[in-house]
Design a protein around this motif. Structure first.
Motif, PDB file in Angstrom:
ATOM      1  N   GLY A  67       0.786  -1.221   0.000  1.00  0.00           N
ATOM      2  CA  GLY A  67       0.000   0.000   0.000  1.00  0.00           C
ATOM      3  C   GLY A  67       0.819   1.274   0.000  1.00  0.00           C
ATOM      4  N   GLU A  68       2.144   1.152   0.080  1.00  0.00           N
ATOM      5  CA  GLU A  68       3.003   2.334   0.106  1.00  0.00           C
ATOM      6  C   GLU A  68       3.494   2.683  -1.294  1.00  0.00           C
ATOM      7  OE1 GLU A  68       4.847   1.726   4.613  1.00  0.00           O
ATOM      8  OE2 GLU A  68       6.154   1.500   2.854  1.00  0.00           O
ATOM      9  N   VAL A  69       3.867   3.958  -1.462  1.00  0.00           N
ATOM     10  CA  VAL A  69       4.419   4.418  -2.733  1.00  0.00           C
ATOM     11  C   VAL A  69       5.795   3.779  -2.935  1.00  0.00           C
ATOM     12  CG1 VAL A  69       5.180   6.417  -4.065  1.00  0.00           C
ATOM     13  CG2 VAL A  69       3.170   6.582  -2.580  1.00  0.00           C
ATOM     14  N   MET A  70       6.044   3.275  -4.133  1.00  0.00           N
ATOM     15  CA  MET A  70       7.324   2.663  -4.456  1.00  0.00           C
ATOM     16  C   MET A  70       8.448   3.673  -4.308  1.00  0.00           C
ATOM     17  SD  MET A  70       8.819  -0.105  -5.377  1.00  0.00           S
ATOM     18  CE  MET A  70      10.371  -0.615  -6.113  1.00  0.00           C
ATOM     19  N   VAL A  71       9.542   3.256  -3.709  1.00  0.00           N
ATOM     20  CA  VAL A  71      10.687   4.119  -3.446  1.00  0.00           C
ATOM     21  C   VAL A  71      11.401   4.476  -4.743  1.00  0.00           C
ATOM     22  CG1 VAL A  71      12.338   2.225  -3.134  1.00  0.00           C
ATOM     23  CG2 VAL A  71      12.690   4.389  -1.930  1.00  0.00           C
ATOM     24  N   GLY A  72      12.076   5.627  -4.768  1.00  0.00           N
ATOM     25  CA  GLY A  72      12.872   5.980  -5.930  1.00  0.00           C
ATOM     26  C   GLY A  72      13.288   7.438  -5.924  1.00  0.00           C
ATOM     27  N   GLY A  73      14.251   7.751  -6.769  1.00  0.00           N
ATOM     28  CA  GLY A  73      14.745   9.110  -6.895  1.00  0.00           C
ATOM     29  C   GLY A  73      14.131   9.816  -8.087  1.00  0.00           C
ATOM     30  N   ALA A  74      14.408  11.121  -8.201  1.00  0.00           N
ATOM     31  CA  ALA A  74      13.852  11.909  -9.307  1.00  0.00           C
ATOM     32  C   ALA A  74      14.637  13.198  -9.473  1.00  0.00           C
ATOM     33  CB  ALA A  74      12.389  12.239  -9.048  1.00  0.00           C
ATOM     34  N   VAL A  75      14.596  13.704 -10.680  1.00  0.00           N
ATOM     35  CA  VAL A  75      14.932  15.102 -10.955  1.00  0.00           C
ATOM     36  C   VAL A  75      13.614  15.831 -11.137  1.00  0.00           C
ATOM     37  CG1 VAL A  75      15.819  16.677 -12.708  1.00  0.00           C
ATOM     38  CG2 VAL A  75      17.208  14.759 -11.960  1.00  0.00           C
ATOM     39  N   GLY A  76      13.479  16.976 -10.485  1.00  0.00           N
ATOM     40  CA  GLY A  76      12.212  17.684 -10.572  1.00  0.00           C
ATOM     41  C   GLY A  76      12.363  19.184 -10.452  1.00  0.00           C
ATOM     42  N   ARG A  77      11.220  19.861 -10.608  1.00  0.00           N
ATOM     43  CA  ARG A  77      11.157  21.323 -10.499  1.00  0.00           C
ATOM     44  C   ARG A  77      10.346  21.706  -9.273  1.00  0.00           C
ATOM     45  NH1 ARG A  77       9.526  22.266 -15.193  1.00  0.00           N
ATOM     46  NH2 ARG A  77      11.511  22.970 -16.093  1.00  0.00           N
ATOM     47  N   SER A 107      11.666  17.531   2.186  1.00  0.00           N
ATOM     48  CA  SER A 107      12.403  18.456   3.038  1.00  0.00           C
ATOM     49  C   SER A 107      13.663  18.897   2.306  1.00  0.00           C
ATOM     50  CB  SER A 107      12.775  17.780   4.356  1.00  0.00           C
ATOM     51  OG  SER A 107      13.797  16.810   4.143  1.00  0.00           O
ATOM     52  N   PRO A 108      14.243  20.045   2.661  1.00  0.00           N
ATOM     53  CA  PRO A 108      15.473  20.483   2.000  1.00  0.00           C
ATOM     54  C   PRO A 108      16.595  19.459   2.101  1.00  0.00           C
ATOM     55  CG  PRO A 108      14.503  22.291   3.224  1.00  0.00           C
ATOM     56  CD  PRO A 108      13.726  21.060   3.594  1.00  0.00           C
ATOM     57  N   GLY A 109      16.613  18.673   3.175  1.00  0.00           N
ATOM     58  CA  GLY A 109      17.646  17.663   3.316  1.00  0.00           C
ATOM     59  C   GLY A 109      17.510  16.491   2.361  1.00  0.00           C
ATOM     60  N   ASP A 110      16.353  16.370   1.706  1.00  0.00           N
ATOM     61  CA  ASP A 110      16.124  15.276   0.760  1.00  0.00           C
ATOM     62  C   ASP A 110      16.637  15.578  -0.642  1.00  0.00           C
ATOM     63  OD1 ASP A 110      14.776  13.633   2.596  1.00  0.00           O
ATOM     64  OD2 ASP A 110      12.840  14.584   2.162  1.00  0.00           O
ATOM     65  N   VAL A 111      16.974  16.843  -0.920  1.00  0.00           N
ATOM     66  CA  VAL A 111      17.255  17.247  -2.299  1.00  0.00           C
ATOM     67  C   VAL A 111      18.554  18.034  -2.389  1.00  0.00           C
ATOM     68  CG1 VAL A 111      14.804  17.330  -2.873  1.00  0.00           C
ATOM     69  CG2 VAL A 111      15.957  19.420  -2.141  1.00  0.00           C
ATOM     70  N   ARG A 112      19.069  18.121  -3.617  1.00  0.00           N
ATOM     71  CA  ARG A 112      20.186  18.985  -3.965  1.00  0.00           C
ATOM     72  C   ARG A 112      19.769  19.839  -5.159  1.00  0.00           C
ATOM     73  NH1 ARG A 112      23.477  16.036  -6.511  1.00  0.00           N
ATOM     74  NH2 ARG A 112      22.496  13.998  -6.270  1.00  0.00           N
ATOM     75  N   ARG A 113      20.110  21.130  -5.115  1.00  0.00           N
ATOM     76  CA  ARG A 113      19.849  21.978  -6.271  1.00  0.00           C
ATOM     77  C   ARG A 113      20.828  21.606  -7.377  1.00  0.00           C
ATOM     78  NH1 ARG A 113      20.288  26.220  -3.873  1.00  0.00           N
ATOM     79  NH2 ARG A 113      18.155  26.920  -3.564  1.00  0.00           N
ATOM     80  N   ILE A 114      20.371  21.607  -8.627  1.00  0.00           N
ATOM     81  CA  ILE A 114      21.225  21.213  -9.741  1.00  0.00           C
ATOM     82  C   ILE A 114      21.292  22.318 -10.784  1.00  0.00           C
ATOM     83  CG2 ILE A 114      20.753  18.775  -9.367  1.00  0.00           C
ATOM     84  CD1 ILE A 114      18.876  18.838 -11.741  1.00  0.00           C
ATOM     85  N   ASP A 115      22.322  22.261 -11.614  1.00  0.00           N
ATOM     86  CA  ASP A 115      22.562  23.266 -12.639  1.00  0.00           C
ATOM     87  C   ASP A 115      22.449  22.605 -14.010  1.00  0.00           C
ATOM     88  OD1 ASP A 115      23.391  25.252 -14.314  1.00  0.00           O
ATOM     89  OD2 ASP A 115      25.393  25.491 -13.447  1.00  0.00           O
ATOM     90  N   PRO A 116      21.337  22.832 -14.734  1.00  0.00           N
ATOM     91  CA  PRO A 116      21.181  22.193 -16.043  1.00  0.00           C
ATOM     92  C   PRO A 116      22.164  22.708 -17.088  1.00  0.00           C
ATOM     93  CG  PRO A 116      19.449  23.798 -15.680  1.00  0.00           C
ATOM     94  CD  PRO A 116      20.202  23.692 -14.381  1.00  0.00           C
ATOM     95  N   ALA A 117      22.823  23.832 -16.802  1.00  0.00           N
ATOM     96  CA  ALA A 117      23.835  24.337 -17.728  1.00  0.00           C
ATOM     97  C   ALA A 117      25.097  23.477 -17.684  1.00  0.00           C
ATOM     98  CB  ALA A 117      24.172  25.790 -17.402  1.00  0.00           C
ATOM     99  N   LEU A 118      25.307  22.784 -16.579  1.00  0.00           N
ATOM    100  CA  LEU A 118      26.493  21.926 -16.455  1.00  0.00           C
ATOM    101  C   LEU A 118      26.318  20.630 -17.225  1.00  0.00           C
ATOM    102  CD1 LEU A 118      29.200  21.055 -15.265  1.00  0.00           C
ATOM    103  CD2 LEU A 118      27.990  20.337 -13.198  1.00  0.00           C
TER     104      LEU A 118
END
Length: 338
Positions: A67-77, A107-118
């Motif tokens: 019944g839980e959401v499947m675990v996984g990572g993502a890139v998002g906005r 939470s902020p601790g769950d994510v990292r800001r990324i640079d799409p120009a890189l």
């Protein structure tokens, strides 16, 4: 109110997973708590570790419950921010906390800001994420890789393997790939591997490893276990190192005893070291590793191939594609409209 489609686990696989183990449900996107972010997924990760999370057997990390959401990572906005460190429109990556869904409150601790120009967005779930850091620390730290080593890598055309082969070449090593098709073998050669073994076409896999590694295997990066592991263990060089990163060939036998061959004599004679590897053990050094990978990428010395499915509805099929070794390169899912 924004609708959120998400995949929930509804049954544990008894063997190889099937699409029927999950259900796609539609809910309302969650409200943003103070200090948190509402993030819309652009790319969802598909990775081998997810197989271990859908077994009721004990594992190195908490599993997904029914019944839980499947675990996984993502890139998002970021769509909405109630954290002073982020603003709407920021692009972020979550290595594990997002899940198989279109929207998540993080939470902020769950994510990292990324640079799409890189680098293009898929690279942030590959070279600059779990896969790149796994290859980097497994080789340079756990495996003590040094110039002149013969480095054997299983699942060599996959997400970790394609990066590991390029890192081995950057370190001045002889890189030998083990993969599962002629198409994947061609990609491994393009990525710079010195020799390639198609294990499905090899009549005698230990002999094929011996031919590709005539001086023996100095370092084996094991992503699969099973027969490939057995073949490598029969070809260890003196002072060999074996780093067990994954056990993909055993993925449908969680909890069963490992009754395959034992290679204690080979380990003894070679004075070999065998160790397990977990990405999380190196958390304090992830940024340093990522910075080094970034320098190699900017210099044009590392690149990746991606296998991208389309739409949230394709998540189970993309995962099964990965588990049956039909993907070529890093498996991802791109969401509609992005």
């Amino acid at each position: 109110m924004v609708k959120n489609r998400q995949w929930r686990l509804i049954s544990f696989p008894s063997g190889r997973p099937e699409a029927s183990n999950w259900e796609l449900v539609e809910t309302e996107a969650p409200e943003v708590a103070p200090g948190h972010l509402l993030v819309k997924a652009l790319y969802l990760d598909v990775a081998p570790y997810m197989r271990g999370r859908i077994s009721p057997q004990p594992n190195y990390a908490a599993g997904v419950g029914l019944g839980e959401v499947m675990v996984g990572g993502a890139v998002g906005r970021v769509l909405e921010s109630r954290s002073p460190g982020f603003a709407a429109g920021d692009l972020v990556v979550a290595d594990f906390a997002f899940g198989w869904q279109e929207y998540a409150v993080l939470s902020p601790g769950d994510v990292r800001r990324i640079d799409p120009a890189l680098a293009p967005l898929p690279y942030w779930l590959d070279l600059f994420g779990l896969n790149g850091l796994t290859a980097y620390f497994a080789l340079f730290d756990a495996g003590a890789m040094k110039a002149g080593d013969t480095v054997l890598i299983s699942a060599a055309a996959g997400s970790v393997g394609q990066i590991a082969g390029q890192l081995a070449k950057l370190a001045g090593c002889r890189a030998v790939a083990v993969t599962s098709s002629a198409e994947k073998a061609a990609w491994c050669r393009e990525a710079g591997y010195d020799a390639v073994i198609d294990y499905r076409a090899a009549a005698d896999l230990p002999a094929a490893v011996a031919e590709a590694c005539p001086q023996g295997v100095d370092l084996f990066l094991d992503n699969t276990a099973g027969p490939i592991h057995d073949a490598a263990m029969q070809n260890l060089a003196l002072d060999a190192r074996v780093v067990v990163v994954g056990t993909a060939s055993l993925a449908d036998t969680f909890g069963a005893p490992d009754t395959g061959p034992r290679f204690l004599r080979q380990i003894l004679v070679a004075r070999a070291t065998v160790c397990g590897f977990l990405f999380s053990d190196y958390a304090a050094r992830h940024e340093a590793g990522r910075a080094r990978l970034r320098r190699w990428y900017e210099a044009g010395r590392i690149h990746s191939k991606f296998d991208i499915a389309e739409g949230i509805a394709s998540m189970p099929d993309a995962f099964l594609r990965l588990l049956t070794s039909r993907n070529l390169g890093k498996q991802l899912v791109r969401l509609e409209g992005d």
